[in-house]
Design a protein around this motif. Sequence first.
Motif, PDB file in Angstrom:
ATOM      1  N   GLY A  52       0.814  -1.212   0.000  1.00 49.17           N
ATOM      2  CA  GLY A  52       0.000   0.000   0.000  1.00 49.17           C
ATOM      3  C   GLY A  52       0.845   1.258   0.000  1.00 49.17           C
ATOM      4  N   VAL A  53       1.905   1.261   0.799  1.00 47.56           N
ATOM      5  CA  VAL A  53       2.802   2.417   0.854  1.00 47.56           C
ATOM      6  C   VAL A  53       3.462   2.645  -0.506  1.00 47.56           C
ATOM      7  CG1 VAL A  53       4.976   3.271   1.829  1.00 47.56           C
ATOM      8  CG2 VAL A  53       3.248   2.268   3.329  1.00 47.56           C
ATOM      9  N   ALA A  56       0.885   4.047  -3.131  1.00 48.59           N
ATOM     10  CA  ALA A  56       0.571   5.457  -2.869  1.00 48.59           C
ATOM     11  C   ALA A  56       1.754   6.354  -3.183  1.00 48.59           C
ATOM     12  CB  ALA A  56       0.136   5.627  -1.414  1.00 48.59           C
ATOM     13  N   TRP A  60       1.437   9.695  -5.613  1.00 49.20           N
ATOM     14  CA  TRP A  60       1.498  11.047  -5.049  1.00 49.20           C
ATOM     15  C   TRP A  60       2.903  11.643  -5.085  1.00 49.20           C
ATOM     16  CZ3 TRP A  60      -2.798   8.359  -3.174  1.00 49.20           C
ATOM     17  CH2 TRP A  60      -3.989   9.085  -3.205  1.00 49.20           C
ATOM     18  N   SER A  61       3.923  10.843  -4.830  1.00 52.15           N
ATOM     19  CA  SER A  61       5.275  11.387  -4.736  1.00 52.15           C
ATOM     20  C   SER A  61       6.044  11.356  -6.057  1.00 52.15           C
ATOM     21  CB  SER A  61       6.077  10.607  -3.683  1.00 52.15           C
ATOM     22  OG  SER A  61       5.473  10.723  -2.411  1.00 52.15           O
ATOM     23  N   PHE A 260      -1.613   2.313   2.144  1.00 52.11           N
ATOM     24  CA  PHE A 260      -1.907   3.333   1.133  1.00 52.11           C
ATOM     25  C   PHE A 260      -2.367   4.619   1.815  1.00 52.11           C
ATOM     26  CE2 PHE A 260      -4.366   5.612  -1.966  1.00 52.11           C
ATOM     27  CZ  PHE A 260      -3.788   5.326  -3.192  1.00 52.11           C
ATOM     28  N   THR A 261      -3.240   4.477   2.820  1.00 50.84           N
ATOM     29  CA  THR A 261      -3.755   5.644   3.528  1.00 50.84           C
ATOM     30  C   THR A 261      -2.652   6.369   4.285  1.00 50.84           C
ATOM     31  OG1 THR A 261      -5.895   4.529   3.799  1.00 50.84           O
ATOM     32  CG2 THR A 261      -5.463   6.425   5.211  1.00 50.84           C
ATOM     33  N   MET A 263       0.575   6.500   3.579  1.00 48.13           N
ATOM     34  CA  MET A 263       1.425   7.228   2.644  1.00 48.13           C
ATOM     35  C   MET A 263       0.705   8.416   2.053  1.00 48.13           C
ATOM     36  SD  MET A 263       4.485   7.270   1.513  1.00 48.13           S
ATOM     37  CE  MET A 263       4.870   8.884   0.849  1.00 48.13           C
ATOM     38  N   MET A 264      -0.579   8.279   1.768  1.00 46.63           N
ATOM     39  CA  MET A 264      -1.368   9.391   1.239  1.00 46.63           C
ATOM     40  C   MET A 264      -1.402  10.547   2.235  1.00 46.63           C
ATOM     41  SD  MET A 264      -5.356   9.367   0.002  1.00 46.63           S
ATOM     42  CE  MET A 264      -5.926   8.829   1.621  1.00 46.63           C
ATOM     43  N   ASP A 267       2.079  12.226   2.450  1.00 48.61           N
ATOM     44  CA  ASP A 267       2.422  13.049   1.291  1.00 48.61           C
ATOM     45  C   ASP A 267       1.576  14.319   1.230  1.00 48.61           C
ATOM     46  OD1 ASP A 267       2.211  13.689  -1.874  1.00 48.61           O
ATOM     47  OD2 ASP A 267       4.100  12.711  -1.391  1.00 48.61           O
TER      48      ASP A 267
END
Length: 271
Positions: A52-53, A56, A60-61, A260-261, A263-264, A267
Motif C-alpha cells: 500500500g505504501v 501510494a 502522489w510522490s 496506502f492511507t 502514505m497518502m 504526502d
Amino acid sequence: MLEYFMELHPVVQALIGTLFTWGMTALGAALVFTTKNPNQKFLDSMMGLAAGVMIAASFWSLLAPAIEMGESGSLPSWLPAATGFILGGLFLMVVDKIMPHLHPGLGMDKAEGIHPEKKRRSTLMVLAITLHNIPEGLAVGVAFGAVAAGFPSASLMGAIALAIGIGIQNFPEGVAVSMPLRTVGMSRKKSFLYGQFSGMVEPIAAVIGAASVVFMEPLLPYALSFAAGAMIFVVAEEVIPGSQENGNSDLASLSLMFGFTIMMILDVALG
C-alpha cells in the motif's frame, strides 16, 4: 534541525534519507533476535502494508509531480510520465530475468534469473530484496533532486515524506529476509546481517538518482515516473502475491489499504 537539512546538497539529503530507510530494513531484520518463527499473519499484514505504501508513493510522490512537470513542456503532459513509467517496469522485468534470486518463502525450484542453482539459497534471497530496493532508492534520490531543480510541484517535505514511507515499508522487507534464514538454521547474527544488507543498495541508488537529476533536469519527469514504474512492477510481481499466498488475503488486503492511507496522509500533509 530542518533548516540545517534544507541547506545541504540534494545528494547529501538523499543519502541521509536512504540511510534512514536502510536503518528501517535493519530494524526489521533485528526481529530475528526475538523469535525464530514469527506469526504468519503478522508477516502477511506487513507485506500488505508495504504494498500500500509503495502504490501510494508511486502516485502522489512520483507520478503526479511528473505529470505536472510535463505540463510546462512542448509534449503532451502525460507523455513523459507514461514513457518513464513503462520503461521503469520494463527495466525491472529485464533485471528480474537476468539477476539470479529467490523470493523469500519459496523453494529452490522457484529461483529465477540466470543460473540460480550456482548460488546459495541465502544469497539468492538477499539478491531478491536487494533487486526490489533499487527503485525505492532511486525514488528517494530523484525526489530530493527535483526539489533542488526548483520545480514547483516538488517540495522538500514531500521528499521527506517519501523517505519516511519507504522506511515504513522497508521494515517488513528486513523481516522477510532474516526470518526465513533463521528458520532454516542460520545463526541469529548471520540472519540479521543478511537481512539488513539488502537495504544497502538504497543509499547507492539514491545518490545516483539525485546526482543524475541535478545534472540533467529535463529528464526529471522521466526519472520520477521511471522510479514509479519500477516500484509498481515490484508490488505487482512480488509484494502482493507474497502477502496473499498463505491464506491471509483479507488481512493483507486491509493492510494494503491502511498502508496506502498512511502514505497518502504523509504526502498530502507534509508535501
